[in-house]
Design a protein around this motif. Sequence first.
Motif, short mmCIF file in Angstrom:
data_model
loop_
_atom_site.label_atom_id
_atom_site.label_comp_id
_atom_site.label_asym_id
_atom_site.label_seq_id
_atom_site.Cartn_x
_atom_site.Cartn_y
_atom_site.Cartn_z
N UNK A 145 24.44 -3.20 -15.02
CA UNK A 145 24.87 -2.73 -13.69
C UNK A 145 24.30 -3.64 -12.60
N UNK A 146 23.06 -4.08 -12.78
CA UNK A 146 22.45 -4.99 -11.80
C UNK A 146 23.19 -6.33 -11.78
N UNK A 147 23.61 -6.79 -12.93
CA UNK A 147 24.36 -8.06 -12.99
C UNK A 147 25.67 -7.93 -12.21
N UNK A 148 26.34 -6.80 -12.36
CA UNK A 148 27.61 -6.60 -11.67
C UNK A 148 27.41 -6.49 -10.17
N UNK A 149 26.55 -5.59 -9.75
CA UNK A 149 26.40 -5.34 -8.31
C UNK A 149 25.56 -6.41 -7.62
N UNK A 150 24.79 -7.17 -8.41
CA UNK A 150 24.07 -8.30 -7.84
C UNK A 150 25.00 -9.39 -7.35
N UNK A 151 26.26 -9.35 -7.77
CA UNK A 151 27.25 -10.34 -7.30
C UNK A 151 27.60 -10.14 -5.83
N UNK A 152 27.28 -8.98 -5.26
CA UNK A 152 27.64 -8.72 -3.85
C UNK A 152 26.43 -8.36 -3.00
N UNK A 153 25.22 -8.68 -3.47
CA UNK A 153 24.04 -8.40 -2.66
C UNK A 153 22.82 -8.10 -3.52
N UNK A 154 21.90 -7.32 -2.95
CA UNK A 154 20.66 -6.98 -3.64
C UNK A 154 20.82 -5.65 -4.38
N UNK A 155 19.97 -5.47 -5.40
CA UNK A 155 19.95 -4.21 -6.13
C UNK A 155 18.52 -3.68 -6.20
N UNK A 156 18.43 -2.38 -6.36
CA UNK A 156 17.13 -1.72 -6.45
C UNK A 156 17.25 -0.53 -7.39
N UNK A 157 16.35 -0.44 -8.38
CA UNK A 157 16.33 0.71 -9.27
C UNK A 157 15.47 1.81 -8.68
N UNK A 158 15.97 3.03 -8.72
CA UNK A 158 15.19 4.20 -8.28
C UNK A 158 15.47 5.35 -9.24
N UNK A 159 14.55 6.32 -9.33
CA UNK A 159 14.86 7.55 -10.07
C UNK A 159 16.04 8.26 -9.40
N UNK A 160 16.83 8.93 -10.20
CA UNK A 160 18.02 9.58 -9.62
C UNK A 160 17.64 10.62 -8.57
N UNK A 161 16.45 11.21 -8.68
CA UNK A 161 16.01 12.20 -7.70
C UNK A 161 15.91 11.61 -6.29
N UNK A 162 15.86 10.28 -6.18
CA UNK A 162 15.77 9.62 -4.88
C UNK A 162 17.12 9.13 -4.36
N UNK A 163 18.18 9.37 -5.11
CA UNK A 163 19.48 8.84 -4.72
C UNK A 163 19.98 9.42 -3.39
#
Length: 270
Positions: A145-163
């Motif tokens: 998922x990071x590879x895909x969305x990294x094509x259009x900017x930055x990515x950050x992993x968070x626990x889903x509770x913080x979404x």
Amino acid sequence: MSQKVAVLGTGKIGEALLSGMIRAGWAPADLLVTARRPERAEELRTRHGVTPVSNPEAAKTADTLILTVKPQDMGALLDELSPHIPADRLVISGAAGIPTSFFEERLAPGTPVVRVMTNTPALVDEAMSVISAGTHATAEHLAHAEEIFGAVGKTLRVPESQQDACTALSGSGPAYFFYLVEAMTDAGILLGLPRDKAHELIVQSAIGAAVMLRDSGEHPVKLRENVTSPAGTTINAIRELENHGVRAALIAALEAARDRSRELATGNKD
């Protein structure tokens, strides 16, 4: 990058993602798209060389499914897809407020789901995409998922509770800056500047300030203090912002956005 990826419900953000992936090296032949209108699907084929398919065909063919429809349309889409999605498919949701459990309950047991909240700067490759794993998603799925969305900017992993909090800050965030620029432009006109000059002054100031925040490593308070000389123009403006409760209003606004994201998760679409 030999895996096939399908973007379902390809609107502006979905198209920006496709375009970014192609620039990052994905082969158009490996990218599938679905669209509600046939003319939209053909437009995507002509513009990007991708392959339009039906939703069930995408579910059967693609290794990764990226669902970019509106939250209120997600249930109907899953009803259409669920008979066709094998449990080894990676499902990525870009719908605000909808938890991964919503998908896991409607898909085959064990289906990996990743939740992503991106924002409209994906259109200019400056997105902030926040990524969370569902119950069955592995580190490999998150990296994909990071590879895909990294094509259009930055990515950050968070626990889903913080979404929901990330949706309030980042997903909706560009709108707050546009709102601020709109207000400052009106102020410039009130102060006697032509609209185009006021707009240029504010936009370049915003870009410069953002780059300083990103690259300097300084706390925003320190950067603000560097502009705020004793008894000067800036401190008088800051005083008025504080007198009008702008800081408190921003905090309340983001809390309201977070709460609305939570409401969407419970199925309250009104």
